[in-house]
Design a protein around this motif. Structure first.
Motif, PDB file in Angstrom:
ATOM      1  N   PRO A  84       0.825  -1.202   0.000  1.00 49.97           N
ATOM      2  CA  PRO A  84       0.000   0.000   0.000  1.00 49.97           C
ATOM      3  C   PRO A  84       0.866   1.263   0.000  1.00 49.97           C
ATOM      4  O   PRO A  84       1.950   1.282   0.586  1.00 49.97           O
ATOM      5  CB  PRO A  84      -0.801  -0.114   1.292  1.00 49.97           C
ATOM      6  N   VAL A  85       0.409   2.297  -0.694  1.00 49.90           N
ATOM      7  CA  VAL A  85       1.192   3.528  -0.827  1.00 49.90           C
ATOM      8  C   VAL A  85       0.394   4.744  -0.381  1.00 49.90           C
ATOM      9  O   VAL A  85      -0.834   4.754  -0.446  1.00 49.90           O
ATOM     10  CB  VAL A  85       1.654   3.742  -2.287  1.00 49.90           C
ATOM     11  N   MET A  86       1.121   5.752   0.048  1.00 53.11           N
ATOM     12  CA  MET A  86       0.521   7.040   0.386  1.00 53.11           C
ATOM     13  C   MET A  86       0.466   7.882  -0.891  1.00 53.11           C
ATOM     14  O   MET A  86       1.212   7.628  -1.840  1.00 53.11           O
ATOM     15  CB  MET A  86       1.363   7.768   1.446  1.00 53.11           C
ATOM     16  N   ALA A  87      -0.381   8.898  -0.889  1.00 54.95           N
ATOM     17  CA  ALA A  87      -0.495   9.788  -2.045  1.00 54.95           C
ATOM     18  C   ALA A  87       0.855  10.425  -2.364  1.00 54.95           C
ATOM     19  O   ALA A  87       1.217  10.598  -3.532  1.00 54.95           O
ATOM     20  CB  ALA A  87      -1.549  10.860  -1.783  1.00 54.95           C
ATOM     21  N   ARG A  88       1.617  10.738  -1.337  1.00 54.60           N
ATOM     22  CA  ARG A  88       2.930  11.366  -1.503  1.00 54.60           C
ATOM     23  C   ARG A  88       3.872  10.451  -2.300  1.00 54.60           C
ATOM     24  O   ARG A  88       4.621  10.908  -3.172  1.00 54.60           O
ATOM     25  CB  ARG A  88       3.496  11.669  -0.116  1.00 54.60           C
ATOM     26  N   GLN A  89       3.830   9.144  -2.024  1.00 56.94           N
ATOM     27  CA  GLN A  89       4.680   8.195  -2.733  1.00 56.94           C
ATOM     28  C   GLN A  89       4.285   8.106  -4.212  1.00 56.94           C
ATOM     29  O   GLN A  89       5.144   8.006  -5.079  1.00 56.94           O
ATOM     30  CB  GLN A  89       4.586   6.810  -2.089  1.00 56.94           C
ATOM     31  N   VAL A  90       2.988   8.131  -4.456  1.00 55.26           N
ATOM     32  CA  VAL A  90       2.510   8.104  -5.841  1.00 55.26           C
ATOM     33  C   VAL A  90       2.978   9.357  -6.562  1.00 55.26           C
ATOM     34  O   VAL A  90       3.461   9.304  -7.702  1.00 55.26           O
ATOM     35  CB  VAL A  90       0.968   7.974  -5.896  1.00 55.26           C
TER      36      VAL A  90
END
Length: 150
Positions: free
Chosen positions: A102-108
């Motif tokens: 799972p990823v955070m919006a920041r990582q995307v």
């Protein structure tokens, strides 16, 4: 009456009768082919309409917001392919799919080359992620991270 002249008239009449038969036959063939083409055209129109209806139900429908045309994100169903999404949404899905978890919006945003230190640039991305969640393309975990659907 002159027999030779009468014979010529009779011969010419026979030629014209034969020509009339040939032309009548050709005319019948032309009419039959024209009828076949008209039927083929009607079938083609019907099939084209059906295909257009199918494409319209799968493709994202344009909408209006503030008088400007916008692209709506289709709901994920069995008949809707990822290619129905606009290209920026397809890139977002690809980034989430390629992540180890799972990823955070920041990582995307980092993966897409967006300056995530600027909130005004990160929030539209977060909105797109949430829109993908709302339409069934992604899943949002309780901690705010995003992941693909199974």
């Amino acid at each position: 009456m002159d027999p030779e002249l009468l014979e010529r008239i009779t011969a010419r009449r026979a030629e014209l009768d034969e020509l009339e038969e040939q032309l009548a036959k050709q005319l019948a063939e032309v009419r039959a082919e024209r009828d076949e083409l008209a039927a083929a055209e009607r079938v083609l129109e019907r099939i084209s309409e059906q295909l257009a209806d199918e494409r319209a139900s799968v493709a994202p429908a344009p909408g209006q917001v503030g008088g400007r045309a916008v692209m709506l994100i289709p709901r994920r169903t069995s008949g809707v392919e990822e290619t129905a999404l606009p290209s920026d949404y397809q890139r977002i899905l690809a980034v989430v799919r390629q992540a180890a978890g799972p990823v955070m919006a920041r990582q995307v945003g980092d993966a897409l080359g967006i300056d995530v230190s600027v909130r005004a640039k990160l929030e539209p991305l977060r909105g797109k992620l949430v829109r993908l969640v709302d339409r069934g393309w992604l899943r949002k975990l309780p901690d705010g991270r995003f992941t693909t659907r199974l």
